[in-house]
Design a protein around this motif. Structure first.
Motif, short mmCIF file in Angstrom:
data_model
loop_
_atom_site.label_atom_id
_atom_site.label_comp_id
_atom_site.label_asym_id
_atom_site.label_seq_id
_atom_site.Cartn_x
_atom_site.Cartn_y
_atom_site.Cartn_z
N ALA A 59 -2.11 -6.16 -6.73
CA ALA A 59 -1.88 -4.88 -7.40
C ALA A 59 -3.16 -4.43 -8.13
O ALA A 59 -3.45 -3.24 -8.20
CB ALA A 59 -0.72 -4.98 -8.37
N GLU A 60 -3.91 -5.40 -8.64
CA GLU A 60 -5.17 -5.08 -9.32
C GLU A 60 -6.15 -4.39 -8.36
O GLU A 60 -6.78 -3.40 -8.71
CB GLU A 60 -5.79 -6.35 -9.89
CG GLU A 60 -7.12 -6.11 -10.58
CD GLU A 60 -7.80 -7.40 -11.04
OE1 GLU A 60 -8.85 -7.28 -11.69
OE2 GLU A 60 -7.32 -8.51 -10.74
N HIS A 61 -6.26 -4.93 -7.14
CA HIS A 61 -7.15 -4.30 -6.17
C HIS A 61 -6.66 -2.90 -5.81
O HIS A 61 -7.45 -1.96 -5.76
CB HIS A 61 -7.30 -5.15 -4.89
CG HIS A 61 -8.26 -4.52 -3.94
ND1 HIS A 61 -9.62 -4.71 -4.02
CD2 HIS A 61 -8.06 -3.65 -2.91
CE1 HIS A 61 -10.21 -3.99 -3.09
NE2 HIS A 61 -9.29 -3.34 -2.40
N ALA A 62 -5.37 -2.76 -5.58
CA ALA A 62 -4.80 -1.45 -5.24
C ALA A 62 -5.12 -0.44 -6.34
O ALA A 62 -5.50 0.70 -6.06
CB ALA A 62 -3.30 -1.56 -5.03
N PHE A 63 -5.00 -0.85 -7.59
CA PHE A 63 -5.30 0.03 -8.72
C PHE A 63 -6.78 0.45 -8.69
O PHE A 63 -7.10 1.61 -8.89
CB PHE A 63 -4.97 -0.66 -10.04
CG PHE A 63 -5.18 0.21 -11.24
CD1 PHE A 63 -4.20 1.10 -11.64
CD2 PHE A 63 -6.38 0.16 -11.95
CE1 PHE A 63 -4.41 1.94 -12.74
CE2 PHE A 63 -6.59 0.98 -13.05
CZ PHE A 63 -5.61 1.87 -13.44
N LYS A 64 -7.67 -0.51 -8.42
CA LYS A 64 -9.10 -0.20 -8.39
C LYS A 64 -9.46 0.77 -7.27
O LYS A 64 -10.45 1.48 -7.37
CB LYS A 64 -9.92 -1.49 -8.24
CG LYS A 64 -9.92 -2.34 -9.48
CD LYS A 64 -10.68 -3.63 -9.27
CE LYS A 64 -10.67 -4.49 -10.52
NZ LYS A 64 -11.40 -5.76 -10.32
N GLU A 65 -8.64 0.79 -6.21
CA GLU A 65 -8.92 1.75 -5.13
C GLU A 65 -8.66 3.18 -5.59
O GLU A 65 -9.17 4.13 -5.00
CB GLU A 65 -8.12 1.41 -3.88
CG GLU A 65 -8.68 0.17 -3.21
CD GLU A 65 -8.61 0.21 -1.70
OE1 GLU A 65 -8.53 1.30 -1.11
OE2 GLU A 65 -8.67 -0.87 -1.10
N GLY A 66 -7.86 3.37 -6.64
CA GLY A 66 -7.72 4.66 -7.29
C GLY A 66 -6.99 5.74 -6.52
O GLY A 66 -7.08 6.91 -6.86
N GLU A 67 -6.25 5.36 -5.50
CA GLU A 67 -5.60 6.36 -4.64
C GLU A 67 -4.13 6.54 -4.99
O GLU A 67 -3.48 5.60 -5.44
CB GLU A 67 -5.74 5.94 -3.17
CG GLU A 67 -7.19 5.81 -2.74
CD GLU A 67 -7.34 5.15 -1.38
OE1 GLU A 67 -6.46 5.33 -0.52
OE2 GLU A 67 -8.34 4.45 -1.18
N GLY A 68 -3.61 7.74 -4.76
CA GLY A 68 -2.20 8.02 -5.00
C GLY A 68 -1.82 7.69 -6.42
O GLY A 68 -2.51 8.05 -7.37
N ASP A 69 -0.70 6.96 -6.57
CA ASP A 69 -0.27 6.57 -7.93
C ASP A 69 -0.88 5.22 -8.35
O ASP A 69 -0.50 4.66 -9.37
CB ASP A 69 1.26 6.52 -8.01
CG ASP A 69 1.89 5.44 -7.13
OD1 ASP A 69 1.15 4.66 -6.48
OD2 ASP A 69 3.13 5.38 -7.08
N LYS A 70 -1.82 4.74 -7.56
CA LYS A 70 -2.57 3.50 -7.82
C LYS A 70 -1.71 2.24 -7.74
O LYS A 70 -2.15 1.17 -8.16
CB LYS A 70 -3.31 3.56 -9.16
CG LYS A 70 -4.30 4.71 -9.25
CD LYS A 70 -5.03 4.70 -10.58
CE LYS A 70 -5.98 5.89 -10.68
NZ LYS A 70 -6.70 5.90 -11.94
N SER A 71 -0.51 2.35 -7.19
CA SER A 71 0.39 1.19 -7.09
C SER A 71 0.12 0.40 -5.82
O SER A 71 -0.42 0.93 -4.83
CB SER A 71 1.85 1.64 -7.11
OG SER A 71 2.17 2.29 -5.88
N LEU A 72 0.53 -0.85 -5.83
CA LEU A 72 0.41 -1.70 -4.65
C LEU A 72 1.31 -1.16 -3.52
O LEU A 72 0.91 -1.17 -2.36
CB LEU A 72 0.78 -3.14 -4.98
CG LEU A 72 0.67 -4.16 -3.85
CD1 LEU A 72 -0.74 -4.19 -3.25
CD2 LEU A 72 1.08 -5.55 -4.35
N ALA A 73 2.48 -0.66 -3.87
CA ALA A 73 3.39 -0.11 -2.85
C ALA A 73 2.74 1.07 -2.13
O ALA A 73 2.79 1.16 -0.90
CB ALA A 73 4.71 0.31 -3.49
N TYR A 74 2.12 1.96 -2.89
CA TYR A 74 1.43 3.10 -2.27
C TYR A 74 0.28 2.61 -1.41
O TYR A 74 0.10 3.04 -0.27
CB TYR A 74 0.91 4.07 -3.35
CG TYR A 74 0.13 5.22 -2.77
CD1 TYR A 74 0.78 6.39 -2.37
CD2 TYR A 74 -1.25 5.15 -2.57
CE1 TYR A 74 0.08 7.44 -1.81
CE2 TYR A 74 -1.95 6.19 -2.02
CZ TYR A 74 -1.28 7.34 -1.64
OH TYR A 74 -1.98 8.38 -1.06
#
Length: 146
Positions: A94-109
């Motif tokens: 989830a930390e990596h997903a957040f750093k990608e900064g896309e959508g709602d920044k969630s791992l699910a997205y």
């Protein structure tokens, strides 16, 4: 600004970067994602590991510099790669997903968008995506413009 013009401008600040330019655009929504990098909201990206072998490309390397392009191949900014790792798709944090900064920044997205993206790109090369498919995770910091 062309990639060469931006590289030359940054080289005045950091002469150690050398002359070899590595410039690329994000595969999907190049303008939006380049803008997120420029704003400092996007500090990571991911790519399908198997495509590096297909394209006979080396993996990204920590400490190297890349020019991020928009959809018209104009230079937007320069980033320094600060971390590179390889993980299974289903192990991305989830930390990596957040750093990608896309959508709602969630791992699910992140998983939804990237599964579709990776499946399409791998299918075009005759490969199959699975949740165990390896992905290359990059973290970076924008170094130019400040």
């Amino acid at each position: 600004m062309t990639p060469q013009e931006m590289w030359n401008a940054y080289k005045q600040i950091n002469p150690s970067i050398g002359d070899e330019i590595d410039a690329w655009a994000f595969g999907v929504e190049a303008d939006l994602l380049a803008d997120l990098v420029l704003k400092g909201e996007k500090t990571a990206t991911a790519s399908a590991y198997d495509l590096y072998a297909v394209d006979d490309e080396p993996l990204p390397q920590e400490g190297t510099f890349d020019i991020i392009l928009d959809s018209q191949d104009r230079a937007v900014c320069i980033v320094e790669i600060t971390k590179v790792s390889v993980e299974s798709f289903n192990q991305v944090s989830a930390e990596h997903a957040f750093k990608e900064g896309e959508g709602d920044k969630s791992l699910a997205y992140w998983r939804q968008v990237h599964e579709d993206y990776f499946a399409e790109w791998l299918r075009e090369t005759g490969l199959t995506f699975t949740p165990d498919s390896k992905v290359v995770l990059e973290e970076f910091r924008k170094v130019y413009p400040q």
